[in-house]
Enzyme design. Structure first.
Site, PDB file in Angstrom:
ATOM      1  N   HIS A  93      -8.179  -6.434   2.238  1.00  0.00           N
ATOM      2  CA  HIS A  93      -7.090  -5.264   2.808  1.00  0.00           C
ATOM      3  C   HIS A  93      -7.851  -4.709   4.410  1.00  0.00           C
ATOM      4  O   HIS A  93      -7.683  -4.911   5.326  1.00  0.00           O
ATOM      5  CB  HIS A  93      -7.332  -4.584   2.293  1.00  0.00           C
ATOM      6  N   GLU A 131      -5.620   4.999  -4.667  1.00  0.00           N
ATOM      7  CA  GLU A 131      -4.959   6.271  -3.254  1.00  0.00           C
ATOM      8  C   GLU A 131      -3.674   6.002  -4.216  1.00  0.00           C
ATOM      9  O   GLU A 131      -3.181   5.105  -4.953  1.00  0.00           O
ATOM     10  CB  GLU A 131      -5.278   5.409  -2.481  1.00  0.00           C
ATOM     11  N   HIS A 152       0.872  -1.272   0.221  1.00  0.00           N
ATOM     12  CA  HIS A 152       0.513   0.043   0.092  1.00  0.00           C
ATOM     13  C   HIS A 152       1.408   1.267  -0.050  1.00  0.00           C
ATOM     14  O   HIS A 152       0.272   2.435   0.870  1.00  0.00           O
ATOM     15  CB  HIS A 152      -0.905   0.098   1.552  1.00  0.00           C
TER      16      HIS A 152
END
Length: 271
Positions: free
Chosen positions: A113, A236, A103
């Site tokens: 996750h 992300e 991540h």
């Protein structure tokens, strides 16, 4: 034409092209050009671009470096790349080794996750739907004074049928992904904003501009809402600087890491 003159003309054309390429594609500020050899007429400067195809293709992935932020850390990612086999030390080729959390930087979350039973069942990054990760996407600007709440989501007026949305926030303005120290004040989804998105939109791909789609104060609850149905994919840590809001074609490809609940991902936008 005289063969010698023809050769000279060819060499001049080549050097002119190299010079132009060097000017058009400068190296990262602070790097030093490396000569091919001691008497090299032209320095080798590697091209490192953010935009390709005459302004048509945008690289929206962050370049990995030791000083990029790591979640809940003041020290950044740190060293993640080693060169155990080096030609300078007698190896027949250079071979690097890499070690970093999945991540890190621009990355993708799989359902495992935050759901251990999904993790155990094998819902890893290799099971993510590439059709969701590639296709028409809407880049929107989020109001800069708050997290992404139900009120904010409603105010964005995202049309039904839009399945991929990239949310640009204050994180981009503050250049948080370029700062080594983690900033817990980053903008992200609150639980009610995540719930509103799930219940009132057709969004299946959420892209955000910091290390987590969920706001720090609602870190786990927002992730649970977004990932429980295994229909939404979170990308992300996107780099959304200097791109106009609007509709693009997004293309994101994670590594096929069997058993991993996250993966670095390379994403581009195409006009």
């Amino acid at each position: 034409m005289n063969p010698i003159l023809l050769l000279l003309f060819f060499l001049c054309s080549v050097f002119a092209t190299l010079s132009h390429a060097t000017t058009a594609y400068p190296s990262i500020p602070g790097t030093t050009p490396v000569d091919v050899s001691a008497g090299a007429p032209t320095a080798l400067i590697p091209p490192r671009l953010e935009v390709y195809g005459n302004g048509r293709i945008f690289d929206i992935s962050h370049r990995y470096s030791p000083d990029m932020p790591a979640f809940d850390s003041v020290d950044g990612v740190g060293q993640f790349l080693w060169l155990p086999n080096s030609m300078k030390n007698g190896s027949i080729a250079n071979n690097s080794e890499m070690k970093l959390p999945t991540h890190t930087g621009t990355h993708v979350d799989a359902p495992g996750h935050v759901f251990d039973h999904y993790f155990d069942a094998g819902f890893d990054v290799d099971t993510l739907d590439l059709d969701v990760l590639n296709g028409a996407a809407l880049l929107v600007d989020v109001p800069r004074d708050k997290n992404i709440t139900a009120e904010v989501m409603e105010g964005l007026h995202i049309p039904k049928g839009v399945s991929r949305v990239l949310f640009r926030t204050l994180n981009t303005d503050k250049r948080l992904m370029f700062q080594k120290k983690f900033d817990s004040s980053y903008v992200g989804f609150m639980k009610d904003g995540a719930k509103w998105l799930v219940e009132n939109t057709d969004i299946k791909l959420i892209g955000v501009d910091y290390l987590s789609a969920a706001a720090y104060d609602d870190l786990v609850p927002s992730h649970l809402v977004l990932l429980e149905g295994r229909e939404i994919i979170l990308v992300e840590g996107l780099k959304l600087d200097d791109i106009q809001p609007g509709i693009y074609s997004v293309h994101c490809l994670p590594l096929r890491l069997t058993g991993a609940e996250g993966s670095p991902i390379r994403c581009i936008l195409i006009k």
